[in-house]
Design a protein around this motif. Sequence first.
Motif, PDB file in Angstrom:
ATOM      1  N   LEU A 275     -10.981  48.135 -20.246  1.00  0.00           N
ATOM      2  CA  LEU A 275     -11.687  46.584 -20.348  1.00  0.00           C
ATOM      3  C   LEU A 275     -10.975  45.476 -20.660  1.00  0.00           C
ATOM      4  O   LEU A 275      -9.733  45.962 -22.109  1.00  0.00           O
ATOM      5  CB  LEU A 275     -13.056  46.643 -20.851  1.00  0.00           C
ATOM      6  N   CYS A 276     -10.961  44.052 -20.354  1.00  0.00           N
ATOM      7  CA  CYS A 276     -10.336  42.928 -20.462  1.00  0.00           C
ATOM      8  C   CYS A 276     -10.856  42.571 -21.945  1.00  0.00           C
ATOM      9  O   CYS A 276     -11.007  42.925 -22.489  1.00  0.00           O
ATOM     10  CB  CYS A 276     -10.340  42.126 -20.131  1.00  0.00           C
ATOM     11  N   GLY A 277      -9.586  41.846 -23.118  1.00  0.00           N
ATOM     12  CA  GLY A 277     -10.076  41.011 -24.091  1.00  0.00           C
ATOM     13  C   GLY A 277     -11.692  40.457 -23.830  1.00  0.00           C
ATOM     14  O   GLY A 277     -12.314  40.631 -24.530  1.00  0.00           O
ATOM     15  N   SER A 278     -12.249  40.114 -22.837  1.00  0.00           N
ATOM     16  CA  SER A 278     -13.361  39.213 -22.628  1.00  0.00           C
ATOM     17  C   SER A 278     -13.825  40.368 -21.597  1.00  0.00           C
ATOM     18  O   SER A 278     -14.759  39.989 -20.636  1.00  0.00           O
ATOM     19  CB  SER A 278     -12.967  38.072 -21.776  1.00  0.00           C
TER      20      SER A 278
ATOM     21  N   PHE B  87     -20.916  40.998 -17.845  1.00  0.00           N
ATOM     22  CA  PHE B  87     -22.668  40.738 -17.566  1.00  0.00           C
ATOM     23  C   PHE B  87     -23.014  39.615 -16.661  1.00  0.00           C
ATOM     24  O   PHE B  87     -24.003  39.235 -16.060  1.00  0.00           O
ATOM     25  CB  PHE B  87     -22.993  40.649 -18.791  1.00  0.00           C
ATOM     26  N   GLN B  88     -22.019  39.280 -15.978  1.00  0.00           N
ATOM     27  CA  GLN B  88     -21.933  37.911 -15.479  1.00  0.00           C
ATOM     28  C   GLN B  88     -22.439  36.656 -15.397  1.00  0.00           C
ATOM     29  O   GLN B  88     -23.775  36.775 -14.541  1.00  0.00           O
ATOM     30  CB  GLN B  88     -22.157  38.719 -13.699  1.00  0.00           C
ATOM     31  N   ASP B  89     -22.397  36.130 -16.576  1.00  0.00           N
ATOM     32  CA  ASP B  89     -23.450  35.279 -16.910  1.00  0.00           C
ATOM     33  C   ASP B  89     -22.596  34.119 -17.549  1.00  0.00           C
ATOM     34  O   ASP B  89     -22.707  34.430 -18.735  1.00  0.00           O
ATOM     35  CB  ASP B  89     -24.543  35.689 -18.032  1.00  0.00           C
ATOM     36  N   SER B  90     -22.210  32.897 -17.764  1.00  0.00           N
ATOM     37  CA  SER B  90     -21.772  32.236 -17.934  1.00  0.00           C
ATOM     38  C   SER B  90     -22.344  31.679 -19.644  1.00  0.00           C
ATOM     39  O   SER B  90     -21.192  31.248 -20.296  1.00  0.00           O
ATOM     40  CB  SER B  90     -21.356  30.711 -16.903  1.00  0.00           C
ATOM     41  N   ASP B  91     -23.557  31.539 -19.511  1.00  0.00           N
ATOM     42  CA  ASP B  91     -24.289  30.855 -20.812  1.00  0.00           C
ATOM     43  C   ASP B  91     -23.909  32.202 -22.080  1.00  0.00           C
ATOM     44  O   ASP B  91     -23.196  31.901 -23.181  1.00  0.00           O
ATOM     45  CB  ASP B  91     -25.341  31.126 -20.456  1.00  0.00           C
ATOM     46  N   LEU B  92     -23.786  33.532 -21.870  1.00  0.00           N
ATOM     47  CA  LEU B  92     -23.398  34.646 -22.622  1.00  0.00           C
ATOM     48  C   LEU B  92     -22.175  34.398 -22.931  1.00  0.00           C
ATOM     49  O   LEU B  92     -21.600  34.852 -24.499  1.00  0.00           O
ATOM     50  CB  LEU B  92     -24.119  36.039 -22.088  1.00  0.00           C
ATOM     51  N   SER B  93     -21.583  34.142 -21.942  1.00  0.00           N
ATOM     52  CA  SER B  93     -19.358  34.152 -22.460  1.00  0.00           C
ATOM     53  C   SER B  93     -19.724  32.568 -23.199  1.00  0.00           C
ATOM     54  O   SER B  93     -19.130  33.160 -24.553  1.00  0.00           O
ATOM     55  CB  SER B  93     -18.694  33.579 -20.959  1.00  0.00           C
ATOM     56  N   TYR B  94     -20.077  31.638 -22.681  1.00  0.00           N
ATOM     57  CA  TYR B  94     -19.780  29.798 -23.954  1.00  0.00           C
ATOM     58  C   TYR B  94     -20.152  31.044 -25.422  1.00  0.00           C
ATOM     59  O   TYR B  94     -19.777  30.201 -26.242  1.00  0.00           O
ATOM     60  CB  TYR B  94     -21.073  28.968 -23.180  1.00  0.00           C
ATOM     61  N   LEU B  95     -21.368  30.993 -25.739  1.00  0.00           N
ATOM     62  CA  LEU B  95     -22.416  32.058 -26.677  1.00  0.00           C
ATOM     63  C   LEU B  95     -21.183  32.465 -27.728  1.00  0.00           C
ATOM     64  O   LEU B  95     -20.441  32.613 -28.830  1.00  0.00           O
ATOM     65  CB  LEU B  95     -23.414  32.073 -26.805  1.00  0.00           C
ATOM     66  N   ILE B  96     -20.065  33.423 -26.962  1.00  0.00           N
ATOM     67  CA  ILE B  96     -19.304  34.602 -27.639  1.00  0.00           C
ATOM     68  C   ILE B  96     -18.408  33.609 -27.722  1.00  0.00           C
ATOM     69  O   ILE B  96     -17.724  34.509 -28.700  1.00  0.00           O
ATOM     70  CB  ILE B  96     -19.481  35.832 -26.571  1.00  0.00           C
ATOM     71  N   GLU B  97     -17.968  33.065 -26.766  1.00  0.00           N
ATOM     72  CA  GLU B  97     -16.190  32.469 -27.389  1.00  0.00           C
ATOM     73  C   GLU B  97     -16.752  31.710 -28.356  1.00  0.00           C
ATOM     74  O   GLU B  97     -15.497  31.240 -28.798  1.00  0.00           O
ATOM     75  CB  GLU B  97     -16.031  31.914 -25.891  1.00  0.00           C
ATOM     76  N   ASP B  98     -17.579  31.009 -28.512  1.00  0.00           N
ATOM     77  CA  ASP B  98     -18.149  29.730 -29.474  1.00  0.00           C
ATOM     78  C   ASP B  98     -18.358  30.398 -30.999  1.00  0.00           C
ATOM     79  O   ASP B  98     -17.535  30.065 -31.467  1.00  0.00           O
ATOM     80  CB  ASP B  98     -19.058  28.490 -28.794  1.00  0.00           C
TER      81      ASP B  98
ATOM     82  N   ILE C 186     -19.554  49.284 -24.206  1.00  0.00           N
ATOM     83  CA  ILE C 186     -18.351  48.521 -24.403  1.00  0.00           C
ATOM     84  C   ILE C 186     -18.116  48.501 -26.429  1.00  0.00           C
ATOM     85  O   ILE C 186     -17.059  49.056 -26.128  1.00  0.00           O
ATOM     86  CB  ILE C 186     -18.846  47.519 -24.569  1.00  0.00           C
ATOM     87  N   ARG C 187     -19.049  48.453 -27.340  1.00  0.00           N
ATOM     88  CA  ARG C 187     -18.850  48.813 -28.751  1.00  0.00           C
ATOM     89  C   ARG C 187     -17.959  50.122 -29.048  1.00  0.00           C
ATOM     90  O   ARG C 187     -16.861  49.693 -29.513  1.00  0.00           O
ATOM     91  CB  ARG C 187     -20.228  48.321 -30.020  1.00  0.00           C
ATOM     92  N   ALA C 188     -18.304  51.205 -28.089  1.00  0.00           N
ATOM     93  CA  ALA C 188     -18.023  52.609 -28.949  1.00  0.00           C
ATOM     94  C   ALA C 188     -16.684  52.890 -28.441  1.00  0.00           C
ATOM     95  O   ALA C 188     -15.743  53.494 -28.721  1.00  0.00           O
ATOM     96  CB  ALA C 188     -19.329  53.670 -28.473  1.00  0.00           C
ATOM     97  N   ILE C 189     -16.260  51.618 -27.517  1.00  0.00           N
ATOM     98  CA  ILE C 189     -15.149  52.649 -27.144  1.00  0.00           C
ATOM     99  C   ILE C 189     -13.513  51.563 -27.082  1.00  0.00           C
ATOM    100  O   ILE C 189     -12.860  51.593 -26.714  1.00  0.00           O
ATOM    101  CB  ILE C 189     -14.854  52.424 -24.850  1.00  0.00           C
ATOM    102  N   GLY C 190     -14.289  50.738 -28.069  1.00  0.00           N
ATOM    103  CA  GLY C 190     -13.484  49.605 -28.987  1.00  0.00           C
ATOM    104  C   GLY C 190     -13.364  48.398 -27.643  1.00  0.00           C
ATOM    105  O   GLY C 190     -12.352  47.854 -27.975  1.00  0.00           O
ATOM    106  N   GLY C 191     -14.159  48.212 -26.608  1.00  0.00           N
ATOM    107  CA  GLY C 191     -14.048  47.150 -26.111  1.00  0.00           C
ATOM    108  C   GLY C 191     -12.973  46.360 -25.507  1.00  0.00           C
ATOM    109  O   GLY C 191     -11.884  47.382 -24.779  1.00  0.00           O
ATOM    110  N   GLY C 192     -12.255  45.260 -25.513  1.00  0.00           N
ATOM    111  CA  GLY C 192     -11.307  44.888 -24.527  1.00  0.00           C
ATOM    112  C   GLY C 192      -9.611  45.014 -26.048  1.00  0.00           C
ATOM    113  O   GLY C 192      -8.943  44.874 -25.466  1.00  0.00           O
TER     114      GLY C 192
END
Length: 480
Positions: free
Chosen positions: A59-62, A67-78, A469-475
Amino acid sequence: MTRARVMKGSIFFLLFLGVVAGCIPCHTPSSPLPVECTDLRGNVEEAFATPSVCCGEELCGSYWEIFQDSDLSYLIEDGLKVNPDIKSAEARIALASEEARVARAVLYPHLFLFGGIKRVRKTKVNPDPPGGLDLYTESTLGLTNLSYELDLWKKNRSLYYSALSEEQAQIADWCQTRLLLASAIAQSYFALKTNLEKIVINQGRLAAREELYSLLDQQFRMGVINEFRLYETNGEVQEIKDLLYLLEEESEINRHALTALVVSPSCGAVSLPQNLGGSLSSPFPLPATLPLDLLSRRPDIVAERWRVESGLHQVQAAKARFFPQIDLAAFVGFRSIKFSELFSGRALDLIGEATGLLLLFTAGQLEAELGIARTTSDLFIESYNQTLLVAIQEVSDALTQLISSDRRKETVTLAIEDAAKLYNLTSQRYEKGIANRITVLNATENLLAQEDLAADIELARLISAVDLIRAIGGGYDVGR
């Protein structure tokens, strides 16, 4: 003769070190878990045998983009930019870095410049001052004053390595904080998405039940049915109303959670779109190397491993305190009772010094400090073992939950298809006058109930994906 004295001195010195080393208390340290206790191959191979998981790249850092959701990506990055927990983790990294710089400075000589003027009055018991003066002034200018501790037993070097290890542990903690924050945002987002969907579904159920209650009430007034069916339907109406109140409450709580996770203290409430998205439309891309590199994928495990290293270096430093401390000092400057002669050749002052210090009796202080260092090291090792066991359990549980939710999704999808077919057939029969409106409402309730169940299962599926994702360490990248 000189060689013989040197040999005798060397032998005496080695014997002396042996006696000092023998004074260090013995200890049986804790040990990390063996590799065979951390094997995940069986669980991963079973997961690959199901359609829920496929063999994918790391998995990459992002990683939330899965989940293919731009709104979710924006919230997390913010949230990763403004959340106070991230700022606190960054401050702890800076603090650990400065502490490592302090520990590193001890490894090098210290050099400084100083000067001073001293007024001295002769006393009756003092030897004669220079020149037989009763009262004189002494001026001093130190051009170079050097001090250096010979780190023969690696005490200072061990403390420096311990500080470096703690700095690396803080960096891994920062990555873990980011991972937990992103996971919490995603889970709150999906929970809000599901609750909003369930509100719409149950509003449809409520409308159908209320219309059914109205029709049954008409039949009851006409004497066609008794009051039992009417009371039963009214109870169902009240249950759906109560469920809607609960869903609205949970939706507000989800919004509050997102606001707390995403928005900085100086900003207002988080702005969310009307229709929330997010889905996992393809099998989860589980890295094929997971059984081999779980120890380096999870930042919390990496942090614990660095703290184990730090604890071992602290033990080494505590042992070094049992041995003599040797310091070197040198002074180059000018000293004179006449300021006019301060910079003359006669006023040049050169001093070289070597001192040794051995603590023979400290009332058990050295032994206690070593015991503290060893116990702390054992705590770090056991904490590492516990974190590793929890990680293995979390990966196994997340895989099980993801596979189970996928199977349940297949089942409820078939149930929805059957309920939709029944609703269409019932509606057609009603339009042709073959079936009554009550039959259509019951078919509608059945279809909406299946859709409500499907929303719960989809939430469980998304949550289990986030947990995995969290259990395997994400990115997480151990090389960062």
